[in-house]
Design a protein around this motif. Structure first.
Motif, PDB file in Angstrom:
ATOM      1  N   ALA A 104     -36.890  37.335  72.700  1.00 15.65           N
ATOM      2  CA  ALA A 104     -36.315  36.684  71.518  1.00 15.65           C
ATOM      3  C   ALA A 104     -35.624  35.397  71.930  1.00 15.65           C
ATOM      4  CB  ALA A 104     -35.323  37.614  70.815  1.00 15.65           C
ATOM      5  N   GLY A 105     -35.351  34.557  70.942  1.00 23.44           N
ATOM      6  CA  GLY A 105     -34.701  33.282  71.209  1.00 23.44           C
ATOM      7  C   GLY A 105     -33.432  33.119  70.404  1.00 23.44           C
ATOM      8  N   PRO A 106     -32.309  32.808  71.052  1.00 24.58           N
ATOM      9  CA  PRO A 106     -31.063  32.552  70.314  1.00 24.58           C
ATOM     10  C   PRO A 106     -31.024  31.099  69.845  1.00 24.58           C
ATOM     11  CG  PRO A 106     -30.654  32.476  72.656  1.00 24.58           C
ATOM     12  CD  PRO A 106     -32.111  32.778  72.496  1.00 24.58           C
ATOM     13  N   PRO A 107     -31.038  30.843  68.542  1.00 21.87           N
ATOM     14  CA  PRO A 107     -31.017  29.455  68.070  1.00 21.87           C
ATOM     15  C   PRO A 107     -29.678  28.784  68.355  1.00 21.87           C
ATOM     16  CG  PRO A 107     -30.845  30.972  66.226  1.00 21.87           C
ATOM     17  CD  PRO A 107     -31.074  31.812  67.444  1.00 21.87           C
ATOM     18  N   GLN A 108     -29.734  27.576  68.870  1.00 21.76           N
ATOM     19  CA  GLN A 108     -28.545  26.808  69.224  1.00 21.76           C
ATOM     20  C   GLN A 108     -28.591  25.448  68.520  1.00 21.76           C
ATOM     21  OE1 GLN A 108     -26.416  28.291  71.791  1.00 21.76           O
ATOM     22  NE2 GLN A 108     -27.811  30.026  71.651  1.00 21.76           N
ATOM     23  N   PHE A 109     -27.408  24.923  68.218  1.00 19.38           N
ATOM     24  CA  PHE A 109     -27.320  23.667  67.482  1.00 19.38           C
ATOM     25  C   PHE A 109     -26.170  22.828  68.053  1.00 19.38           C
ATOM     26  CE2 PHE A 109     -28.159  27.375  64.898  1.00 19.38           C
ATOM     27  CZ  PHE A 109     -29.396  27.089  64.314  1.00 19.38           C
ATOM     28  N   VAL A 110     -26.295  21.519  67.938  1.00 16.91           N
ATOM     29  CA  VAL A 110     -25.185  20.643  68.294  1.00 16.91           C
ATOM     30  C   VAL A 110     -25.044  19.588  67.200  1.00 16.91           C
ATOM     31  CG1 VAL A 110     -26.599  19.080  69.722  1.00 16.91           C
ATOM     32  CG2 VAL A 110     -24.134  19.254  70.122  1.00 16.91           C
ATOM     33  N   THR A 111     -23.797  19.288  66.853  1.00 16.43           N
ATOM     34  CA  THR A 111     -23.538  18.308  65.813  1.00 16.43           C
ATOM     35  C   THR A 111     -23.229  16.942  66.417  1.00 16.43           C
ATOM     36  OG1 THR A 111     -21.120  18.542  65.707  1.00 16.43           O
ATOM     37  CG2 THR A 111     -22.447  20.183  64.502  1.00 16.43           C
ATOM     38  N   GLU A 112     -23.144  15.970  65.541  1.00 11.11           N
ATOM     39  CA  GLU A 112     -22.650  14.660  65.929  1.00 11.11           C
ATOM     40  C   GLU A 112     -21.208  14.800  66.435  1.00 11.11           C
ATOM     41  OE1 GLU A 112     -22.306  12.291  62.367  1.00 11.11           O
ATOM     42  OE2 GLU A 112     -21.605  14.014  61.232  1.00 11.11           O
ATOM     43  N   PRO A 113     -20.717  13.832  67.220  1.00  4.99           N
ATOM     44  CA  PRO A 113     -19.319  13.893  67.665  1.00  4.99           C
ATOM     45  C   PRO A 113     -18.355  13.864  66.484  1.00  4.99           C
ATOM     46  CG  PRO A 113     -20.552  12.287  68.942  1.00  4.99           C
ATOM     47  CD  PRO A 113     -21.428  12.677  67.791  1.00  4.99           C
ATOM     48  N   TYR A 114     -17.275  14.595  66.613  1.00  4.14           N
ATOM     49  CA  TYR A 114     -16.257  14.721  65.575  1.00  4.14           C
ATOM     50  C   TYR A 114     -14.909  14.661  66.291  1.00  4.14           C
ATOM     51  CZ  TYR A 114     -14.925  16.331  60.867  1.00  4.14           C
ATOM     52  OH  TYR A 114     -14.440  16.420  59.589  1.00  4.14           O
ATOM     53  N   PRO A 115     -13.849  14.159  65.657  1.00  2.15           N
ATOM     54  CA  PRO A 115     -12.543  14.125  66.349  1.00  2.15           C
ATOM     55  C   PRO A 115     -12.208  15.477  66.965  1.00  2.15           C
ATOM     56  CG  PRO A 115     -12.403  12.934  64.293  1.00  2.15           C
ATOM     57  CD  PRO A 115     -13.769  13.588  64.298  1.00  2.15           C
ATOM     58  N   TYR A 116     -11.822  15.470  68.234  1.00  2.00           N
ATOM     59  CA  TYR A 116     -11.624  16.718  68.977  1.00  2.00           C
ATOM     60  C   TYR A 116     -10.364  17.447  68.506  1.00  2.00           C
ATOM     61  CZ  TYR A 116     -11.079  19.938  72.889  1.00  2.00           C
ATOM     62  OH  TYR A 116     -10.946  21.072  73.648  1.00  2.00           O
ATOM     63  N   PHE A 117     -10.525  18.713  68.087  1.00  2.00           N
ATOM     64  CA  PHE A 117      -9.364  19.503  67.680  1.00  2.00           C
ATOM     65  C   PHE A 117      -9.546  20.997  67.914  1.00  2.00           C
ATOM     66  CE2 PHE A 117     -12.169  19.438  64.059  1.00  2.00           C
ATOM     67  CZ  PHE A 117     -11.984  20.620  63.376  1.00  2.00           C
ATOM     68  N   ILE A 118     -10.727  21.446  68.308  1.00  2.00           N
ATOM     69  CA  ILE A 118     -10.985  22.875  68.510  1.00  2.00           C
ATOM     70  C   ILE A 118     -10.999  23.152  70.007  1.00  2.00           C
ATOM     71  CG2 ILE A 118     -12.602  24.770  68.153  1.00  2.00           C
ATOM     72  CD1 ILE A 118     -13.663  23.250  65.703  1.00  2.00           C
ATOM     73  N   ILE A 125     -16.798  20.514  72.444  1.00  2.00           N
ATOM     74  CA  ILE A 125     -16.624  19.948  73.772  1.00  2.00           C
ATOM     75  C   ILE A 125     -15.735  18.707  73.681  1.00  2.00           C
ATOM     76  CG2 ILE A 125     -18.805  20.902  74.590  1.00  2.00           C
ATOM     77  CD1 ILE A 125     -20.060  18.164  74.251  1.00  2.00           C
ATOM     78  N   PRO A 126     -15.092  18.318  74.771  1.00  2.00           N
ATOM     79  CA  PRO A 126     -14.172  17.174  74.711  1.00  2.00           C
ATOM     80  C   PRO A 126     -14.803  15.889  74.187  1.00  2.00           C
ATOM     81  CG  PRO A 126     -13.773  18.422  76.710  1.00  2.00           C
ATOM     82  CD  PRO A 126     -14.998  19.017  76.073  1.00  2.00           C
ATOM     83  N   ARG A 127     -16.130  15.749  74.321  1.00  2.00           N
ATOM     84  CA  ARG A 127     -16.781  14.549  73.783  1.00  2.00           C
ATOM     85  C   ARG A 127     -16.827  14.559  72.257  1.00  2.00           C
ATOM     86  NH1 ARG A 127     -19.776  15.881  78.310  1.00  2.00           N
ATOM     87  NH2 ARG A 127     -21.313  17.070  77.124  1.00  2.00           N
ATOM     88  N   GLY A 128     -16.490  15.697  71.653  1.00  2.00           N
ATOM     89  CA  GLY A 128     -16.395  15.788  70.207  1.00  2.00           C
ATOM     90  C   GLY A 128     -17.486  16.593  69.528  1.00  2.00           C
ATOM     91  N   ASN A 129     -18.611  16.807  70.185  1.00  2.00           N
ATOM     92  CA  ASN A 129     -19.699  17.552  69.559  1.00  2.00           C
ATOM     93  C   ASN A 129     -19.324  19.019  69.377  1.00  2.00           C
ATOM     94  OD1 ASN A 129     -20.788  15.476  71.678  1.00  2.00           O
ATOM     95  ND2 ASN A 129     -22.311  15.482  70.037  1.00  2.00           N
ATOM     96  N   ILE A 130     -19.801  19.603  68.280  1.00  2.00           N
ATOM     97  CA  ILE A 130     -19.656  21.038  68.052  1.00  2.00           C
ATOM     98  C   ILE A 130     -20.952  21.708  68.478  1.00  2.00           C
ATOM     99  CG2 ILE A 130     -19.132  22.845  66.369  1.00  2.00           C
ATOM    100  CD1 ILE A 130     -16.919  20.777  66.550  1.00  2.00           C
ATOM    101  N   ILE A 131     -20.858  22.685  69.363  1.00  2.47           N
ATOM    102  CA  ILE A 131     -22.010  23.483  69.763  1.00  2.47           C
ATOM    103  C   ILE A 131     -21.877  24.829  69.068  1.00  2.47           C
ATOM    104  CG2 ILE A 131     -23.238  24.571  71.675  1.00  2.47           C
ATOM    105  CD1 ILE A 131     -22.087  22.367  73.477  1.00  2.47           C
ATOM    106  N   LEU A 132     -22.936  25.254  68.396  1.00  4.75           N
ATOM    107  CA  LEU A 132     -22.865  26.546  67.709  1.00  4.75           C
ATOM    108  C   LEU A 132     -24.180  27.288  67.834  1.00  4.75           C
ATOM    109  CD1 LEU A 132     -23.316  26.180  63.895  1.00  4.75           C
ATOM    110  CD2 LEU A 132     -23.194  24.141  65.307  1.00  4.75           C
ATOM    111  N   ALA A 133     -24.087  28.582  67.699  1.00  2.00           N
ATOM    112  CA  ALA A 133     -25.257  29.452  67.714  1.00  2.00           C
ATOM    113  C   ALA A 133     -25.305  30.188  66.387  1.00  2.00           C
ATOM    114  CB  ALA A 133     -25.173  30.443  68.871  1.00  2.00           C
ATOM    115  N   GLY A 134     -26.490  30.311  65.834  1.00  2.00           N
ATOM    116  CA  GLY A 134     -26.651  30.987  64.549  1.00  2.00           C
ATOM    117  C   GLY A 134     -27.500  32.228  64.689  1.00  2.00           C
ATOM    118  N   TYR A 135     -26.874  33.380  64.558  1.00  2.00           N
ATOM    119  CA  TYR A 135     -27.604  34.628  64.695  1.00  2.00           C
ATOM    120  C   TYR A 135     -27.981  35.150  63.312  1.00  2.00           C
ATOM    121  CZ  TYR A 135     -25.891  34.225  69.436  1.00  2.00           C
ATOM    122  OH  TYR A 135     -25.637  33.761  70.703  1.00  2.00           O
ATOM    123  N   PRO A 136     -28.990  36.009  63.185  1.00  2.00           N
ATOM    124  CA  PRO A 136     -29.678  36.721  64.265  1.00  2.00           C
ATOM    125  C   PRO A 136     -30.610  35.820  65.066  1.00  2.00           C
ATOM    126  CG  PRO A 136     -30.708  37.237  62.174  1.00  2.00           C
ATOM    127  CD  PRO A 136     -29.480  36.433  61.853  1.00  2.00           C
TER     128      PRO A 136
END
Length: 394
Positions: free
Chosen positions: A222-236, A252-263
């Protein structure tokens, strides 16, 4: 045809194979890694990068904690930090039933000495005011961390090569012969390798190797889907996971949000493809916005996945073959292999060099599949709707 003689042949150039080679080389073993593609190209290099301790299978904690100690020494071990950061991990619940689930996870973690913060809504609003009010409770483990999976496996492989390990890429194992306490590994490039031990760390392709020696397991690709967004002001700062599995994300400190969407999604190990359906991207971003409303207008700039091996009890196979002395299995990590990778490599090296390891690995024996195993609730939720895997494709 070329011929190579080593002590240990490792099939699979993912994180498990690279760490095994590294620790074996540190014990003066001659080692070759045989990789059908390039090092770190599949799940080892395409996963979320989470080094999560809380919420583990109880029998995995001794291995997981030993592995985390190695992650905390990463730069000293291989000369590269690989963006390792002790961000902490926040487990979120949205109702009372989920709250009970994360509290049960926390109780197990605390049994093994992990410090867990138990957080009420007022605590959450004070520490992370950008969280949605849908979150009713959470647990936080400050020791949990993240690292960049695209960097780690190549860096470990480079360190292993510096210790004398041979790495052969674009080379597929076609046959393994055994006899007289030794093995001969044949490949599609004509290279033959004579060795005393073999580590089967071939990921979603490991079953074909195990079955050459009369062993099997219900491995599911199986494959876990992964996504990255445009850079956003860092706060998380922490890595954040909804216990219902709807979303896991980090910034990440560069501002991008990395997320995984399951299932997870279907993967094809024959065509070597793990496509991400467009609907997954939309649902993942909707889930993210429900947790952090401020991210509702973030744009995804890239999606990807890799091919992982899953087993119905969501527990990997780690340890010696039951049929063939000198053969060791390490596959079916069910999305958990990144965190325990260094520990697995160290334990395998100890079993090969010393004949034993102090870390208990009995729960991971391939022998458990000689009888039916109980299917994990997460596996049922994610894969019951998937078509049955083609065993010949593995």
């Amino acid at each position: 045809m070329s011929r190579l003689t080593v002590d240990v042949a490792i099939i699979g150039g993912g994180l498990i194979g690279a760490w095994s080679a590294y620790f074996l080389a540190r014990r003066d073993k001659r080692v070759v890694i045989i990789e059908k593609g390039v090092v770190g190209a599949q799940s080892s290099g395409t996963n979320f990068g989470n080094l999560r301790l809380q919420g583990r299978f109880p029998g995995q904690y001794p291995l997981s904690l030993r592995s985390q100690a190695l992650w905390e020494q990463l730069e000293d071990l291989i000369g590269d930090r690989c963006e390792f950061e002790q961000t902490g991990h926040l487990y979120l619940s949205f109702d009372q039933k989920e709250r009970e689930k994360i509290e049960a996870y926390a109780a197990v973690s605390e049994t093994y000495g992990l410090t867990i913060d138990h957080l009420e809504p007022s605590d959450l609003r004070r520490r992370w005011p950008w969280l949605s009010e849908r979150v009713v409770a959470a647990t936080f483990s400050a020791r949990d961390a993240t690292a960049n999976p695209r960097l780690v496996t190549p860096a470990v492989a480079r360190a292993a090569k510096g210790l004398g390990v041979t790495v052969i890429e674009h080379c597929r194992v076609t046959e393994i012969g055994s006899g007289g306490g030794a093995f001969t590994v044949k490949t599609d490039t004509g290279t033959e390798i004579d060795c005393g031990q073999v580590i089967n760390a071939a990921g979603a392709w490991a079953l074909a190797i195990a079955e050459q020696f009369g062993e099997t397991a219900p491995l599911f690709p199986a494959g876990p889907p992964q996504f990255v967004t445009e850079p956003y002001p860092y706060f998380i700062e922490p890595s954040i996971q909804a216990v219902d599995g709807s979303v896991i994300f980090r910034q990440i400190p560069r501002g991008n949000i990395i997320l995984a969407g399951y299932p997870r999604t279907a993967a094809d190990p024959v065509a070597n493809r793990a496509p991400v359906p467009a609907a997954k991207t939309l649902s993942a971003m909707q889930s993210l916005a429900k947790v952090v409303p401020a991210l509702a207008n973030c744009h995804v700039i890239r999606v990807w996945s890799g091919i992982e091996g899953y087993l119905p009890d969501m527990v990997p196979v780690i340890g010696p073959s039951r049929t063939t002395p000198g053969l060791f299995h390490a596959f079916g990590f069910c999305g958990h292999g990144f965190q325990i990778g260094p520990g697995v490599g160290l334990c395998l090296s100890e079993m090969i060099v010393d004949g034993e390891t102090a870390t208990p690995l009995e729960p991971f024996s391939i022998a458990r599949f000689e009888n039916p195993v109980e299917t994990d609730e997460k596996f049922r939720r994610e894969f019951d709707s998937e078509p049955a895997p083609d065993r010949s494709a593995s």
